[in-house]
Design a protein around this motif. Structure first.
Motif, PDB file in Angstrom:
ATOM      1  N   VAL A  26      -3.962  37.544  14.002  1.00  0.00           N
ATOM      2  CA  VAL A  26      -3.395  36.381  14.675  1.00  0.00           C
ATOM      3  C   VAL A  26      -2.776  35.492  13.605  1.00  0.00           C
ATOM      4  O   VAL A  26      -3.401  35.238  12.569  1.00  0.00           O
ATOM      5  N   MET A  27      -1.546  35.045  13.862  1.00  0.00           N
ATOM      6  CA  MET A  27      -0.889  34.128  12.925  1.00  0.00           C
ATOM      7  C   MET A  27      -1.389  32.712  13.189  1.00  0.00           C
ATOM      8  O   MET A  27      -1.235  32.188  14.290  1.00  0.00           O
ATOM      9  N   GLY A  28      -1.965  32.108  12.165  1.00  0.00           N
ATOM     10  CA  GLY A  28      -2.472  30.752  12.325  1.00  0.00           C
ATOM     11  C   GLY A  28      -1.423  29.716  11.984  1.00  0.00           C
ATOM     12  O   GLY A  28      -0.605  29.914  11.081  1.00  0.00           O
ATOM     13  N   ALA A  29      -1.450  28.602  12.721  1.00  0.00           N
ATOM     14  CA  ALA A  29      -0.538  27.483  12.456  1.00  0.00           C
ATOM     15  C   ALA A  29      -1.372  26.220  12.352  1.00  0.00           C
ATOM     16  O   ALA A  29      -2.026  25.833  13.312  1.00  0.00           O
ATOM     17  N   PHE A  30      -1.370  25.647  11.165  1.00  0.00           N
ATOM     18  CA  PHE A  30      -2.154  24.409  10.995  1.00  0.00           C
ATOM     19  C   PHE A  30      -1.306  23.350  10.311  1.00  0.00           C
ATOM     20  O   PHE A  30      -1.808  22.355   9.814  1.00  0.00           O
ATOM     21  N   THR A  31       0.005  23.575  10.268  1.00  0.00           N
ATOM     22  CA  THR A  31       0.893  22.618   9.605  1.00  0.00           C
ATOM     23  C   THR A  31       0.856  21.261  10.293  1.00  0.00           C
ATOM     24  O   THR A  31       1.092  21.162  11.494  1.00  0.00           O
ATOM     25  N   SER A  32       0.539  20.239   9.500  1.00  0.00           N
ATOM     26  CA  SER A  32       0.668  18.869   9.989  1.00  0.00           C
ATOM     27  C   SER A  32       1.162  18.023   8.829  1.00  0.00           C
ATOM     28  O   SER A  32       1.549  18.559   7.792  1.00  0.00           O
ATOM     29  N   ASN A  33       1.170  16.712   9.024  1.00  0.00           N
ATOM     30  CA  ASN A  33       1.641  15.858   7.942  1.00  0.00           C
ATOM     31  C   ASN A  33       0.505  14.972   7.446  1.00  0.00           C
ATOM     32  O   ASN A  33      -0.546  14.877   8.072  1.00  0.00           O
ATOM     33  N   VAL A  34       0.721  14.335   6.318  1.00  0.00           N
ATOM     34  CA  VAL A  34      -0.245  13.361   5.829  1.00  0.00           C
ATOM     35  C   VAL A  34       0.284  11.960   6.117  1.00  0.00           C
ATOM     36  O   VAL A  34       1.470  11.770   6.373  1.00  0.00           O
ATOM     37  N   ASP A  35      -0.617  11.005   6.127  1.00  0.00           N
ATOM     38  CA  ASP A  35      -0.229   9.605   6.165  1.00  0.00           C
ATOM     39  C   ASP A  35       0.251   9.251   4.759  1.00  0.00           C
ATOM     40  O   ASP A  35      -0.541   9.263   3.821  1.00  0.00           O
ATOM     41  N   MET A  36       1.536   8.971   4.600  1.00  0.00           N
ATOM     42  CA  MET A  36       2.065   8.793   3.252  1.00  0.00           C
ATOM     43  C   MET A  36       1.524   7.532   2.596  1.00  0.00           C
ATOM     44  O   MET A  36       1.644   7.364   1.382  1.00  0.00           O
ATOM     45  N   LYS A  37       0.914   6.644   3.387  1.00  0.00           N
ATOM     46  CA  LYS A  37       0.301   5.455   2.777  1.00  0.00           C
ATOM     47  C   LYS A  37      -0.996   5.820   2.056  1.00  0.00           C
ATOM     48  O   LYS A  37      -1.296   5.321   0.988  1.00  0.00           O
ATOM     49  N   SER A  38      -1.794   6.688   2.681  1.00  0.00           N
ATOM     50  CA  SER A  38      -3.139   6.952   2.155  1.00  0.00           C
ATOM     51  C   SER A  38      -3.335   8.391   1.701  1.00  0.00           C
ATOM     52  O   SER A  38      -4.307   8.698   1.023  1.00  0.00           O
ATOM     53  N   GLY A  39      -2.432   9.280   2.076  1.00  0.00           N
ATOM     54  CA  GLY A  39      -2.640  10.692   1.782  1.00  0.00           C
ATOM     55  C   GLY A  39      -3.593  11.377   2.748  1.00  0.00           C
ATOM     56  O   GLY A  39      -3.831  12.580   2.628  1.00  0.00           O
ATOM     57  N   SER A  40      -4.128  10.637   3.728  1.00  0.00           N
ATOM     58  CA  SER A  40      -5.037  11.260   4.706  1.00  0.00           C
ATOM     59  C   SER A  40      -4.260  12.195   5.622  1.00  0.00           C
ATOM     60  O   SER A  40      -3.120  11.907   5.990  1.00  0.00           O
ATOM     61  N   PRO A  41      -4.893  13.295   6.024  1.00  0.00           N
ATOM     62  CA  PRO A  41      -4.228  14.176   6.991  1.00  0.00           C
ATOM     63  C   PRO A  41      -4.092  13.473   8.340  1.00  0.00           C
ATOM     64  O   PRO A  41      -4.966  12.707   8.738  1.00  0.00           O
ATOM     65  N   ALA A  42      -2.988  13.728   9.011  1.00  0.00           N
ATOM     66  CA  ALA A  42      -2.769  13.196  10.357  1.00  0.00           C
ATOM     67  C   ALA A  42      -2.558  14.378  11.290  1.00  0.00           C
ATOM     68  O   ALA A  42      -2.054  15.425  10.878  1.00  0.00           O
ATOM     69  N   PHE A  43      -2.961  14.227  12.533  1.00  0.00           N
ATOM     70  CA  PHE A  43      -2.833  15.325  13.501  1.00  0.00           C
ATOM     71  C   PHE A  43      -2.377  14.789  14.850  1.00  0.00           C
ATOM     72  O   PHE A  43      -2.584  13.629  15.168  1.00  0.00           O
ATOM     73  N   GLY A  44      -1.810  15.683  15.635  1.00  0.00           N
ATOM     74  CA  GLY A  44      -1.346  15.256  16.952  1.00  0.00           C
ATOM     75  C   GLY A  44      -0.159  14.324  16.833  1.00  0.00           C
ATOM     76  O   GLY A  44       0.115  13.523  17.722  1.00  0.00           O
ATOM     77  N   THR A  45       0.545  14.419  15.711  1.00  0.00           N
ATOM     78  CA  THR A  45       1.725  13.585  15.458  1.00  0.00           C
ATOM     79  C   THR A  45       2.975  14.290  15.998  1.00  0.00           C
ATOM     80  O   THR A  45       2.937  15.479  16.320  1.00  0.00           O
ATOM     81  N   PRO A  46       4.099  13.566  16.078  1.00  0.00           N
ATOM     82  CA  PRO A  46       5.344  14.236  16.473  1.00  0.00           C
ATOM     83  C   PRO A  46       5.666  15.419  15.554  1.00  0.00           C
ATOM     84  O   PRO A  46       6.173  16.446  16.014  1.00  0.00           O
TER      85      PRO A  46
END
Lengths: 517, 517
Positions: free
Chosen positions: B306-326
């Motif tokens: 199964v090909m996994g997809a976990f690409t998301s972005n970070v909060d560029m202010k803090s470097g924290s991972p963000a999810f459920g974003t556009p």
């Protein structure tokens, strides 16, 4: 004298106001969502024909009551089968379709600030503020009957948020203003605290005429200029099942005679005012809607109209309306597909039935937003602030909804697949043992690489806890206060304000409007 | 002796357990979501080729580190360009695509209860419980380090909810069990408290081998029967950028040699472990994933992956991972479109970064669910209970997510456009002056006309207030307790349970697993 362009000094005020607002709220620029995905079409071609045929059979075989002599006279003259005794009108489907074809597939509404003009149709969405709840609520003062202070504050929010494109009515009913003159004060507030498109309730001739006159004055237009193109709109609801009431028809016809848009939104709650099946409710919704579309096109061929979709289901245990349900989602998408079949813009809503701005409110609202947007809705009523099935406007929910709407707008930005965006050089540069925080590709983009929410808290748990474990509604509450505290109304020429106030004073002296509606 | 069919007495126990659960929870029947809409495809044909070409160039020009001698030996034998010094492997794109074509487009995983078999691919989704957070939280006791009691309770919830199709790992890490033997107790709990598909962590040979042996014993299978078809799976993450670690590769190869499925999920957080652009991150995700797919197909042609997809972005202010974003939404849909291009099932997640089961948690989760489902995701990891970017499992969020998942399942029921559903006769019968509550059409359908939520409160405000103004997380909390109090584990033959326990005792005596991973 035309006053449609703001004076230079107003422009400066405008910039200052914008700067003040920016301090309280980091948000996307003013604009409309433009769809980039294909819509979700739940029906195949045969399905579209089945729904259409059923709606036409309702119009031909059952008919719609038009509780308005003038409307029936127009329809009788046009050759419809009118029974003045029962007030029922039956239609020939070819005639209805001929009339529906006259409705424009898109149009533009221009408010007093021409920069706030919005396009209805053409692959775009316009988001409107919550409209018409009798109550308002916030975390601090709880739920109360609508009043002018809350009314004005909600209007301020609708002006402050760039993602809100229009006002679809009173965001809460200002009950503390007497009903005979309420529309005068309420529309004054709408026209002075916002510069966006407004709506007039079709609740009797005086209210409709006063609203059109006030919009004309506020925009500094002559009567001819006002009549030349859409400046405002009304939304009418059929009294389902199968009935259009007198004041709604009266208002719709008054606007249509002056080229102003009319949204026709049947309230077809499956199992209550419409068949218990979703497709049956949509059939009835379309029949009720197209009957009024045909009337208005007969009166003013080419007048802008919008097909409303409000079909949802009831909770069969209690009979309460439910929104943002799986049934609502499909009803919205089917309505969108049928509106594209008729080539007329359509209206949906960001609806939910929660009693607080909590998890249920959000999943129901997200279901609603997903379904109207995946159905390429053109007019999203109640986009911000609706809770409790429309019985309350929630201040915190306004912010929560605007956060979600902004994310949907950002989601609809076109993809960039240029060589540089594909990142090969960055991948090569960083290699298997580095990270991308410091590389040139990141440094050149990080400031606005991603959507930046104004309401999310993305700190880690410890930092969030240290700061008081503030949950979303509380964050929304605090931010709401800041936005209201820094609110600056959009500029308006003194002469125009005086003319508006003089008109209101005169109309109040005359007693305002009849209060028997 | 084969013990794959439950005995008659177990079936009775099963029915009784089901009846007990029904008292606490009204829910949809066991089953999988089958997509009825077209997927949303953000890319045109040229866009697909651009992403593919960029991923191939990463494999050809940059390469992927394989920190596993055995894996590199396999790849060298197959003709790949292997540098044993740097451990980097570069691939020929034609060879990679030839290998990728060997992966099945769909497959079935069968757990000890064959009625709980799930199909991966073929236009279906399988939803898995939250996996691997170090902490758990609920409204009563707050956030705490994971422990076996919470672990077991979360597993009970995953068994209780019919919309949860599998367990994707430990729903919380049971830290109070020593790491050397944790997998033995944890898998015992998974196999005795649920009868659904389980996952084995690829964290060293002993853990992987013990897990396969325990799944074999629990299902009453011979070694040959176990190896004959998928009975469980592992999920491996590349150590982005561009690196596959030893234990992950070791576990994946062990499972592949026994025909067991492997999900390969790179953790390509845009701006941190992958390029700051979403398309660049997806390019890297695909390159990392296909490198492992090719390895496993070389080892066992046709092995389910199964090909996994976990690409998301970070909060560029803090470097924290963000999810459920556009950004996450588009990354998921693009990943889905690319997986369809490669004709391999794909995995997404119901992710969010909220610190509590509040409004933010829900809008981010709904964004996640919408995007993975509109991208026709086949394996939805972390579908219920994930909060805090995966650092906590929330009991209340499990119920909130299951409510939302059920609604998405119901939303995917085919439409019925039969004459009777279109409701003409009902519309005719009720006419313009009645309502539909009492008509035959409604009476024949009202009991199950609509989706019935288990967590929504659709009472009017006054009734809701009278009952204590209970918000969604509190309702979830109370219902969760009821479900746990009435939980009955699925039946298991005594002989099988004894065999499992004997195996665990023996392995504990041997010292369990090495703890240096």
């Amino acid at each position: 004298m035309s006053r449609s362009r703001p004076a230079r000094s107003s422009r400066r005020q405008n910039r200052e106001a914008a700067a003040a607002k920016a301090a309280a709220l980091q948000q996307l620029h003013w604009g409309q969502l433009a769809y980039i995905d294909d819509p979700i079409n739940p029906l195949d071609e045969e399905g579209v024909q089945k729904i259409h045929d059923a709606a036409m059979r309702v119009l031909e075989e059952v008919g719609i009551l038009f509780l308005n002599d003038e409307a029936r006279a127009v329809l009788k003259d046009a050759g419809c089968d009118v029974d003045d005794n029962t007030q029922n009108v039956r239609f020939d489907r070819d005639w209805v379709m001929e009339k529906a074809k006259l409705a424009p597939s898109s149009f533009t509404m221009t408010p007093r600030n021409p920069d706030r003009a919005i396009e209805i149709g053409n692959g775009k969405a316009a988001f409107g503020m919550v409209a018409s709840p009798p109550n308002s609520m916030d975390l601090e003062k709880g739920r109360r009957v609508g009043n002018r202070q809350d009314y004005q504050d909600l209007i301020r929010l609708s002006q402050a948020f760039n993602c809100i494109n229009f006002n679809g009515g009173y965001p809460v009913e200002p009950i503390d203003i007497h009903a005979s003159i309420r529309h005068l004060d309420a529309i004054y507030d709408l026209l002075t605290l916002t510069d966006k498109i407004i709506h007039a309730y079709s609740l009797g001739p005086e209210r409709v005429e006063d609203a059109m006159e006030m919009v004309r004055i506020a925009a500094g237009l002559t009567v001819e200029e006002f009549d030349a193109k859409p400046r405002m709109f009304t939304n009418i609801n059929s009294s389902s099942p199968l009935k259009h009431d007198w004041p709604m028809l009266d208002g719709a016809m008054r606007l249509a005679r002056r080229n102003q848009p009319v949204i026709i939104a049947p309230f077809t709650l499956a199992g209550a005012m419409a068949p218990v099946t979703i497709v049956g409710s949509v059939v009835q919704q379309i029949a009720e809607c197209l009957a009024a579309v045909a009337l208005l096109q007969e009166i003013n061929p080419g007048n802008p109209v919008v097909m409303g979709a409000f079909t949802s289901n009831v909770d069969m245990k209690s009979g309460s309306p439910a929104f943002g349900t799986p049934e609502y989602m499909r009803a919205m998408q089917i309505s969108g597909q049928m509106a594209r079949f008729y080539d007329i813009p359509w209206r949906g809503s960001n609806a939910n039935a929660a009693n607080a701005p909590d998890a249920q409110a959000v999943w129901e609202s997200q279901n609603s937003l997903f379904s109207v947007l995946s159905g390429h809705c053109n007019v999203v009523f109640h986009a911000a602030g609706w809770v409790e099935g429309g019985l309350s406007a929630s201040f915190e929910k306004v912010l929560i909804d605007c956060e979600m709407i902004q994310q949907w707008m950002y989601y609809n930005r076109p993809l960039d697949l240029s060589e540089d965006e594909l990142g090969l050089d960055a991948i090569r540069e960083v290699g298997p043992n580095g990270h991308f925080f410091g590389c040139d590709h990141t440094q050149a983009r990080y400031k606005d690489a991603f959507y930046s929410p104004f309401l999310s808290d993305w700190r880690n748990f410890e930092a969030w806890q240290e700061a008081g474990s503030i949950r979303t509604p509380e964050r929304a509450h605090h931010l709401c206060k800041k936005i209201l505290a820094s609110f600056e109304p959009p500029p308006m020429d003194d002469a125009i304000r005086e003319e508006l106030e003089a008109f209101i004073a005169k109309r109040k002296e005359e007693g305002g409007a009849a209060t028997d509606f």
